[in-house]
Design a protein around this motif. Structure first.
Motif, PDB file in Angstrom:
ATOM      1  N   ARG A 136       0.830  -1.207   0.000  1.00  0.00           N
ATOM      2  CA  ARG A 136       0.000   0.000   0.000  1.00  0.00           C
ATOM      3  C   ARG A 136       0.864   1.257   0.000  1.00  0.00           C
ATOM      4  N   GLU A 178       1.984   1.764  -3.463  1.00  0.00           N
ATOM      5  CA  GLU A 178       0.854   2.218  -4.282  1.00  0.00           C
ATOM      6  C   GLU A 178       0.569   3.707  -4.060  1.00  0.00           C
ATOM      7  N   ARG A 179       0.642   4.126  -2.790  1.00  0.00           N
ATOM      8  CA  ARG A 179       0.375   5.535  -2.483  1.00  0.00           C
ATOM      9  C   ARG A 179       1.506   6.431  -2.996  1.00  0.00           C
ATOM     10  N   THR A 186       1.973   7.248  -6.992  1.00  0.00           N
ATOM     11  CA  THR A 186       1.023   8.171  -7.639  1.00  0.00           C
ATOM     12  C   THR A 186       1.142   9.598  -7.099  1.00  0.00           C
ATOM     13  N   GLU A 187       2.140   9.857  -6.264  1.00  0.00           N
ATOM     14  CA  GLU A 187       2.212  11.194  -5.652  1.00  0.00           C
ATOM     15  C   GLU A 187       3.614  11.816  -5.733  1.00  0.00           C
ATOM     16  N   GLY A 219       1.807  10.268   0.752  1.00  0.00           N
ATOM     17  CA  GLY A 219       1.188   9.016   1.208  1.00  0.00           C
ATOM     18  C   GLY A 219       2.201   7.911   1.487  1.00  0.00           C
ATOM     19  N   PHE A 250      -7.066   5.889   3.001  1.00  0.00           N
ATOM     20  CA  PHE A 250      -6.450   5.440   1.742  1.00  0.00           C
ATOM     21  C   PHE A 250      -7.453   5.569   0.587  1.00  0.00           C
ATOM     22  N   GLU A 308      -7.885   9.103  -0.558  1.00  0.00           N
ATOM     23  CA  GLU A 308      -6.821   9.512  -1.498  1.00  0.00           C
ATOM     24  C   GLU A 308      -7.128   9.068  -2.914  1.00  0.00           C
ATOM     25  N   LYS A 309      -7.936   8.019  -3.019  1.00  0.00           N
ATOM     26  CA  LYS A 309      -8.321   7.503  -4.355  1.00  0.00           C
ATOM     27  C   LYS A 309      -9.620   8.165  -4.810  1.00  0.00           C
ATOM     28  N   LYS A 342      -3.829  12.629   7.140  1.00  0.00           N
ATOM     29  CA  LYS A 342      -2.734  11.712   6.817  1.00  0.00           C
ATOM     30  C   LYS A 342      -2.982  10.330   7.394  1.00  0.00           C
TER      31      LYS A 342
END
Lengths: 476, 132
Positions: free
Chosen positions: A185, A188-189, A192-193, A238, B71, B74-75, B108
């Motif tokens: 995860r 993944e976070r 994309t950032e 993230g 999470f 964020e998506k 966060k």
């Protein structure tokens, strides 16, 4: 709570204030701000940190201390690398949240006319806010390289130069042995950032050098009066948040395994030398590397916007003055009672402030630049580390003004639209995707940064070199 | 029910419910509320996802649940409803999400700061600090 005044600006909570404390707690403050500091839970949190195994000398707080979770913000705590712990709560969710200052050869009067368009272009081209994407696309393999190599990766890809690297704390790369502690995860976070500002108190600010206090040092740093400069405040996004979340959970049971008594679950930790401690250390360093690259990419993007104006203004020189972390745990050697000891220094909302004798390379004759951004619309400061930082704070300084109003209270008391208009009347352009969130970052929600800087100056932790005033703020 | 408690730097939620299941639900709705979600008007598209987590402490289940929802935020997905089942050491939730237009407060993480779920006078209560 018993608080003793040790010296001008130095206060101590004795070890017997709470029977689980292993060392006293110390904080540095202006007497005028004592009531503000005592108003929330921050001193209790400072005391809690003093209960952790392996803590050395004191649990310390800078004058911008305020309530956090687990450890207070503005806190510095050093643990023996052999006997002590590492704690994700002592670093924070935004690992290597930090700030950088880029300088230009442009002057305020040359830029003012074009500033609204420049700000609009930056606003459009840098991803801001939650889940708004990244500046670049990379494969998982490339991402792993990015978080392992830090600024070296950015150099390899043409986003940074060797010169930039010299001006980043630890040259922009912290050691990463492996990424075994990083969850899917988190990847993944993070992927994309890359190159995104985020939100909350993160910002891009265009300002100008309003005052110079130390002309020779300012010249060495490439600063001159009325010079246009750019601040970038953001972190590991993230990717870092997820790493902290994962270890904050894991360490709930790890602390029990190693029989570490926690007075607050937010202090969850592991022995630094344990398998679990090392896994977090490596994962945390990878997030720090992400953050160094993140800020570098945003700066690169801003530079590209500026380059569109070279014909209208003049050829551009865009340099990095310094880039530093203010949420990190670092392995450092410090002299404790005449003996050199390897320590894990946690700085949560605190900036490293190493005087020249602790540095090698570029700043070894001058000392490390310390960047202290003020609250939105107020002045910010460039300081240079001074000698006393070594003995008073394990080479650390303040990182900003420090909050005094809760976000809820700030929203109640400050009207966001009025605030925006007020700033605009002072000639400060404000751009944000969320106008309602502006009030949370209003100057009234923070302590007076000048008083905070005065404390570190008086204690000879860091010395002010220049004052910077804002012209435009892009808030995430 | 939930209510926001003043916290200098972050956000603290007090949540109180009649059962553990409802506490998890209320905490999730509290999270969506403090995030300041602005939905997309005329968008009826639902995204359904099953969530499962195993842990031997209900506090860990709660924080993991909230971090899963952060999470998803964020998506660009916010929780509109969920059917929650809790056992001694697991949480299962069927989650219904929608896309949002705008979010006003970015969170966060949910933290473990002073976290404790307690039962008092037939009510389940907790304070959750979110890092901003």
């Amino acid at each position: 709570m018993e608080i003793n005044k040790i010296d001008e600006f130095i206060y101590e909570i004795p070890q017997d204030a709470f029977n689980k404390m292993r060392v006293p707690a110390r904080f540095y403050a202006d007497p005028k701000q004592l009531d503000l500091i005592a108003k929330d839970e921050s001193l209790k949190q400072l005391v809690n940190v003093a209960t952790l195994p392996g803590i050395v000398s004191y649990s310390i707080a800078m004058p911008d201390i305020h309530q956090g979770y687990g450890f207070p913000i503005g806190g510095v705590a050093a643990f023996d690398a052999d006997e002590g712990i590492i704690s994700p709560g002592g670093v924070g969710y935004d690992i290597n949240c930090g700030v950088r200052l880029n300088t230009t050869n442009w002057k305020k009067e040359e830029v003012t006319k074009f500033l609204p368009e420049i700000v609009n272009e930056i606003y459009r081209s840098v991803p801001l806010g939650t889940g708004k994407g990244s500046l670049i696309k990379v494969s998982k393999k490339e991402f792993e390289e990015l978080v392992t190599e830090g600024i070296d990766w950015a150099i390899k890809k043409g986003y940074a130069t060797e010169l930039d690297k010299e001006n980043v704390e630890d040259r922009g790369t912290l050691p990463v042995r492996d990424l075994l502690g990083v969850s899917e995860r988190a990847f993944e976070r993070g992927i994309t950032e890359i190159g995104s500002l985020g939100s909350g108190n993160h910002f891009i600010e265009i300002g100008y050098v309003a005052e110079i206090f130390e002309p020779e040092i300012a010249e060495s740093l490439g600063l001159f009066k009325n010079q246009i400069v750019v601040w970038i405040h953001t972190g590991s996004r993230g990717y870092g948040h997820q790493i902290c979340s994962d270890f904050a959970r894991e360490y709930q049971s790890v602390a029990k395994k190693y029989q570490i008594e926690l007075v607050d679950r937010g202090l969850a930790c592991a022995p630094f030398n344990s398998k679990e401690g090392q896994q977090y250390y490596n994962a945390m360093n990878s997030a720090a590397n992400f953050a160094f690259v993140n800020r570098q990419l945003i700066a690169h993007q801003i530079k590209n916007v500026f380059l569109n104006y070279t014909k209208k203004i003049k050829p551009l020189k865009f340099d990095l003055l310094y880039d530093l972390a203010h949420n990190i745990a670092k392995v450092e050697t410090h002299n404790i009672s005449g003996k050199k000891r390897k320590l894990v220094v946690h700085r949560k909302g605190a900036t490293r402030s190493f005087p020249s004798k602790l540095l090698k390379g570029k700043f070894s004759d001058l000392g490390q630049p310390v960047l202290v951004p003020g609250s939105m619309g107020t002045s910010s400061y460039v300081l240079i580390a001074s000698e006393n930082a070594v003995q008073l704070s394990f080479g650390s300084s303040c990182h900003g003004a420090g909050r005094i109003l809760s976000r809820t209270q700030a929203k109640k008391e400050i009207n966001a639209k009025d605030l925006k208009e007020k700033l605009e009347r002072r000639g400060i352009i404000v751009k944000t995707p969320s106008i309602s969130a502006l009030s949370e970052e209003a100057p009234e929600a923070y302590k007076d940064v000048e008083t905070v800087v005065n404390v570190v100056n008086n204690l000879k932790i860091a010395k002010p070199v220049a004052k910077i005033k804002p012209l435009a703020v892009i808030k995430g | 029910m939930f209510k926001e408690i003043p916290h200098t730097a972050d956000v603290c939620l007090y949540v109180e419910s009649t059962s553990l299941k409802n506490l998890f639900y209320d905490a999730a709705i509290g999270l969506m509320t403090i995030s300041g979600i602005e939905p997309i008007s005329d968008d009826n598209q639902l995204y359904i996802e099953n969530y499962k987590y195993i842990a031997n402490e209900k506090e860990i289940l709660l924080i993991e649940w909230l971090n899963f929802l952060i999470f998803k935020l964020e998506k660009q997905l916010y929780l509109v409803n969920s059917i929650i089942k809790i056992t001694k050491n697991s949480l299962f939730a069927k989650c219904y999400f929608k896309k949002y237009d705008k979010i006003n407060l970015s969170i966060k993480s949910a933290t473990y700061h002073n976290l404790q779920i307690i039962k008092l006078n037939h009510l389940i209560k907790t304070f959750i600090t979110f890092d901003l």
